[in-house]
Design a protein around this motif. Structure first.
Motif, mmCIF file in Angstrom:
data_model
loop_
_atom_site.group_PDB
_atom_site.id
_atom_site.type_symbol
_atom_site.label_atom_id
_atom_site.label_comp_id
_atom_site.label_asym_id
_atom_site.label_seq_id
_atom_site.Cartn_x
_atom_site.Cartn_y
_atom_site.Cartn_z
ATOM 1 N N ALA A 59 -9.837 16.669 -9.140
ATOM 2 C CA ALA A 59 -8.743 16.285 -9.983
ATOM 3 C C ALA A 59 -8.295 14.935 -9.815
ATOM 4 C CB ALA A 59 -7.655 17.126 -10.114
ATOM 5 N N GLU A 107 13.466 10.638 -8.418
ATOM 6 C CA GLU A 107 13.998 10.139 -7.135
ATOM 7 C C GLU A 107 13.231 8.795 -6.840
ATOM 8 O OE1 GLU A 107 13.245 13.104 -3.948
ATOM 9 O OE2 GLU A 107 13.185 11.330 -2.627
ATOM 10 N N LYS A 144 10.041 6.902 3.234
ATOM 11 C CA LYS A 144 9.398 7.843 2.105
ATOM 12 C C LYS A 144 8.134 7.175 1.795
ATOM 13 C CE LYS A 144 13.231 10.692 1.133
ATOM 14 N NZ LYS A 144 14.612 10.271 0.840
ATOM 15 N N ALA A 145 8.065 6.014 1.400
ATOM 16 C CA ALA A 145 6.761 5.230 0.967
ATOM 17 C C ALA A 145 5.719 5.578 1.840
ATOM 18 C CB ALA A 145 7.139 3.855 0.377
ATOM 19 N N TYR A 146 6.212 5.072 3.085
ATOM 20 C CA TYR A 146 5.077 5.418 4.260
ATOM 21 C C TYR A 146 4.678 6.880 4.309
ATOM 22 C CZ TYR A 146 4.796 0.558 5.483
ATOM 23 O OH TYR A 146 4.298 -0.966 5.492
ATOM 24 N N ARG A 196 -4.725 18.334 -13.374
ATOM 25 C CA ARG A 196 -4.343 17.224 -12.011
ATOM 26 C C ARG A 196 -2.729 17.982 -11.872
ATOM 27 N NH1 ARG A 196 -5.227 11.242 -10.440
ATOM 28 N NH2 ARG A 196 -3.564 10.930 -8.925
ATOM 29 N N ALA A 256 -2.483 -0.628 7.573
ATOM 30 C CA ALA A 256 -1.236 -0.795 7.075
ATOM 31 C C ALA A 256 -0.352 -0.343 8.185
ATOM 32 C CB ALA A 256 -1.016 -0.145 5.709
ATOM 33 N N LEU A 283 0.895 -1.213 -0.053
ATOM 34 C CA LEU A 283 -0.021 0.018 -0.026
ATOM 35 C C LEU A 283 0.868 1.237 -0.077
ATOM 36 C CD1 LEU A 283 -2.954 -0.483 0.051
ATOM 37 C CD2 LEU A 283 -3.014 0.196 2.450
ATOM 38 N N ALA A 284 1.869 1.050 0.753
ATOM 39 C CA ALA A 284 3.013 2.508 1.041
ATOM 40 C C ALA A 284 3.427 2.478 -0.395
ATOM 41 C CB ALA A 284 3.755 1.959 2.139
ATOM 42 N N TYR A 285 3.952 1.638 -1.286
ATOM 43 C CA TYR A 285 4.510 1.917 -2.384
ATOM 44 C C TYR A 285 3.786 2.304 -3.345
ATOM 45 C CZ TYR A 285 9.298 0.712 -0.711
ATOM 46 O OH TYR A 285 10.596 0.590 0.013
ATOM 47 N N GLU A 332 4.455 9.050 2.124
ATOM 48 C CA GLU A 332 3.623 9.101 0.961
ATOM 49 C C GLU A 332 2.180 8.809 1.276
ATOM 50 O OE1 GLU A 332 3.871 11.510 -1.316
ATOM 51 O OE2 GLU A 332 5.946 11.880 -0.697
ATOM 52 N N LEU A 333 2.238 7.503 2.037
ATOM 53 C CA LEU A 333 0.908 6.829 2.111
ATOM 54 C C LEU A 333 0.117 7.716 3.186
ATOM 55 C CD1 LEU A 333 -1.037 4.285 2.049
ATOM 56 C CD2 LEU A 333 0.241 3.591 4.128
ATOM 57 N N ARG A 376 11.944 15.772 -11.108
ATOM 58 C CA ARG A 376 13.187 15.481 -10.115
ATOM 59 C C ARG A 376 12.468 14.469 -9.073
ATOM 60 N NH1 ARG A 376 15.558 19.712 -6.314
ATOM 61 N NH2 ARG A 376 13.803 20.825 -7.041
ATOM 62 N N ASN A 398 -1.118 10.896 1.204
ATOM 63 C CA ASN A 398 -2.087 10.446 0.142
ATOM 64 C C ASN A 398 -3.261 10.015 0.860
ATOM 65 O OD1 ASN A 398 -2.928 9.740 -2.207
ATOM 66 N ND2 ASN A 398 -1.660 8.218 -2.826
ATOM 67 N N GLU A 440 1.925 6.940 -6.781
ATOM 68 C CA GLU A 440 1.055 7.669 -7.317
ATOM 69 C C GLU A 440 1.487 9.161 -6.997
ATOM 70 O OE1 GLU A 440 -3.140 4.902 -6.888
ATOM 71 O OE2 GLU A 440 -2.908 6.616 -5.714
ATOM 72 N N GLU A 441 2.174 9.455 -5.864
ATOM 73 C CA GLU A 441 2.282 10.939 -5.463
ATOM 74 C C GLU A 441 3.492 11.241 -6.328
ATOM 75 O OE1 GLU A 441 -0.520 12.143 -3.053
ATOM 76 O OE2 GLU A 441 1.519 13.103 -3.068
ATOM 77 N N LYS A 442 4.396 10.551 -6.618
ATOM 78 C CA LYS A 442 5.788 10.926 -7.129
ATOM 79 C C LYS A 442 6.009 10.657 -8.493
ATOM 80 C CE LYS A 442 7.813 12.145 -2.982
ATOM 81 N NZ LYS A 442 8.154 13.735 -3.010
ATOM 82 N N ALA A 477 1.150 4.174 -2.989
ATOM 83 C CA ALA A 477 1.200 5.588 -2.698
ATOM 84 C C ALA A 477 2.239 6.184 -2.996
ATOM 85 C CB ALA A 477 0.818 5.731 -1.309
ATOM 86 N N LEU A 478 3.527 5.843 -2.976
ATOM 87 C CA LEU A 478 4.490 6.544 -3.407
ATOM 88 C C LEU A 478 4.493 6.813 -4.785
ATOM 89 C CD1 LEU A 478 7.334 7.439 -2.519
ATOM 90 C CD2 LEU A 478 8.165 5.257 -3.274
#
Lengths: 359, 276
Positions: free
Chosen positions: B171, A222, B112-114, A196, B192, A140-142, B116-117, A218, B120, A147-149, A144-145
């Motif tokens: 969006a 990353e 970093k992934a967490y 978006r 999670a 789930l965390a990855y 972002e979770l 960037r 998000n 989708e965000e980055k 989210a990463l």
């Protein structure tokens, strides 16, 4: 967004060996070491018209119409589908659904990657059976990463960068969408992508589009570096069997890796991360390759003579269309048209049906 | 910021040590601050406490407008103003303090992934609840957001902000979600986080990192804020290790300090102040 749809589509395809456990069996079933490649007879049916015909024929299996798999999202979905045994051919964009990717199964229509994955999970196709709780949380965390980055830069490369959009994305999508939507939908998708990006990343202190672009690229680089570090030298993200996370990552990375754009800064960065390239290539060869017979080895007995006849018809049709195109081009009244052929370098069989596309 | 500008900023930051009079600006605690802003502010305060860097909290009605990025909180350190947790972490790192140096590359990627979770899912859910749920908007958000300003400015500002947030939700595809779906997403996120935390004291076992600060900020605010219904805090309370985690960080980093104007006071007053 669309990148996750590739994950969902892939969920439907492929064999049942990788992590799929029917609830009646115990945990003793071990997955096969090398999953046999999945076939996709419907790859040949990539044109809009024949795609519609295919859809009519095969309502009984979960099928995904995912914009021919060009956009980032549909591939991950397609991949997970393939891995887990559902027969998922990919066909042209449905004329009823402006929203891709979309899964159509027995008149149920599901349109977002996460929902597609949930649907497949309820149908007992689950790639995450063997993951521990912590690994599930990491998935789930990855995601989210990603989708965000990574997603803003992906959207930018496909839809906002003017050269890429005009020379690759727009003709590609327009060729799969029936007229007259093909005049309107690509523009709408482009505007939505820009919207978006600006709304989520465009606040102060970034005041112009170029500054936003610099920042999102960037962040994307990353993110790619982080993924590369996480993958390390193993074959998939959680050991030797692919999972939902692999499908999502593949869905995001494969378009960047394979599509030939004029402006390719993200692709160049990705090519320097050799383990991610190897990851994409592995998945492409395992799950997206045509078999010799053209049938999915997962026991699609229902893909029978009807299917074969249909594919032959489609082949004949495509040959006819080619001949007509050639005649048209040679005809003195019409100016020579530029053909944008797309070079997906995954394999010979795969690229040839796609190369026959002409806008 | 371009790479050159960022390198320049880092160099400026590294030139001076952390001053005694560093200030953290946020909106008015009692009347104005909203759920998401309070969570962000608490996360930064927790992070600075974990780094042992003194900072005093200053409440201003126009904090949002003073901030360089339009978001609270922001810190004023020496000659520089930095807002939001991400840039603040980098700024503090340039000054030589870091919580995540002991992590290896894979763990940093995970951290970093967490983060972002959390951004998000949790932050977006908080924003949704505050600005897209009509009941909450009418009864809590509009009165609080515009409270320092006279009519009609208070209504105009809050409608403007609501329009902006709703555009953003549309969006990213959250506008079509119902409240139940949003709460389900919150539950998934908390599950999670709970699975990742397990029985450890912190997310990366022995030492707290910025992830711990961020998670603490959001979860503590959710647990201690009274909204129209308790559904959001119930979702978090389902996970015992998360509530224990919040209590542990509160006790360790917030209650051991002076009562006047410290983070502990602001954290505790959050319990009482975020009422209608």
């Amino acid at each position: 967004m669309a990148s996750g749809s590739r994950a969902a589509l892939a969920l439907g395809r492929g064999n049942g060996a990788c992590g799929y456990k029917p609830p009646s069996q115990g945990p003793a079933t071990a997955p096969e070491a090398a999953p046999p490649p999945a076939a996709f007879p419907s790859r040949l049916c990539c044109r809009g018209r024949s795609g519609a015909a295919m859809r009519g024929q095969h309502r009984c299996v979960p099928r995904a119409c995912a914009a021919g798999g060009q956009d980032g999202g549909s591939h991950g979905a397609e991949l997970l589908g393939r891995r887990l045994g559902a027969a998922v051919p990919s066909s042209g964009v449905s004329d009823r659904h402006a929203d891709v990717p979309v899964l159509i199964s027995e008149d149920t229509v599901i349109s977002q990657p996460a929902k597609i994955l949930n649907f497949l999970r309820k149908q007992r196709y689950n790639a995450d059976y063997e993951l521990s709780a912590k690994q599930g949380a990491d998935t789930l965390a990855y995601i989210a990463l990603l989708e965000e980055k990574l997603l803003p830069a992906l959207l930018h490369t496909f839809w906002v960068e003017a050269e890429n959009y005009c020379s690759v994305t727009k003709p590609w999508f327009a060729s799969r969408i029936p007229f007259p939507l093909s005049l309107y939908l690509p523009g709408k998708m482009s505007r939505e992508a820009l919207n978006r990006i600006l709304l989520t990343r465009g606040g102060p202190p970034l005041y112009s589009l170029t500054e936003v672009e610099a920042q999102i690229y960037r962040d994307a680089k990353e993110c790619l570096n982080l993924l590369s570090k996480r993958l390390g030298t193993s074959q998939f993200f959680f050991g030797n069997t692919p999972t939902t996370l692999d499908a999502f990552v593949f869905g995001f990375l494969a378009p960047v890796y394979k599509v030939c754009f004029p402006r390719v800064q993200l692709q160049e960065h990705l090519k320097q991360l050799t383990n991610l390239c190897r990851f994409c290539d592995d998945i492409l060869t395992c799950y997206f390759k045509l078999t010799i017979t053209g049938h999915s080895p997962s026991g699609q007995d229902t893909a029978d003579a009807n299917l074969q006849k249909l594919t032959q018809l489609v082949n004949k049709e495509s040959n006819l269309i080619e001949k007509m195109d050639d005649n048209l081009r040679k005809s003195p009244q019409h100016p020579p048209r530029k053909i944008t052929t797309l070079k997906l370098a995954a394999g010979g069989e795969e690229s040839s049906p796609l190369n026959r596309l002409s806008p | 910021m371009s790479l050159v500008a960022e390198a320049f900023m880092n160099q400026l930051a590294a030139a001076e040590p952390w001053p005694e009079n560093a200030a953290l600006y946020q909106q008015l605690k009692e009347d104005q601050i909203l759920l998401s802003d309070n969570a962000a502010s608490l996360a930064v305060q927790a992070f600075l406490q974990m780094c042992n860097l003194p900072v005093r909290v200053v409440c201003r009605a126009n904090a949002e407008y003073m901030s360089p990025s339009g978001k609270v909180p922001f810190i004023h350190v020496g000659n520089q103003v930095v807002s939001e947790l991400g840039p603040i972490v980098q700024f503090v790192k340039a000054k030589g303090h870091s919580l995540s140096d002991g992590l290896d590359e894979v763990q940093k990627a995970e951290m970093k992934a967490y983060m972002e979770l959390v951004n998000n899912m949790l932050l977006t859910a908080e924003l949704y609840l505050q600005w897209c749920d009509d009941v909450t908007v009418e009864e809590i958000t509009h009165p609080r957001y515009g409270s320092p300003y006279p009519w009609p400015l208070n209504r105009i500002l809050s409608y403007q902000k609501q329009w902006e947030i709703r555009r953003k939700m549309k969006a990213i595809g959250w506008a079509g979600k119902s409240l139940e779906q949003v709460l389900e997403d919150v539950d998934q996120c908390c599950q999670a986080l709970s699975q990742r935390l397990g029985t450890q004291p912190y997310f990366f076992n022995k030492q707290p990192t910025e992830l711990d600060a961020l998670v603490f900020g959001h979860l503590f605010t959710i647990l201690t804020t009274q909204l129209i219904t308790d559904e959001l805090s119930e979702k978090v309370k389902n996970y015992g290790n998360l509530t224990a985690f919040c209590r542990r960080i509160e006790q360790q980093y917030f209650e051991g300090h002076d009562k006047d104007g410290s983070a502990a006071a602001s954290a505790r007053s959050a319990k009482r102040s975020l009422l209608r």
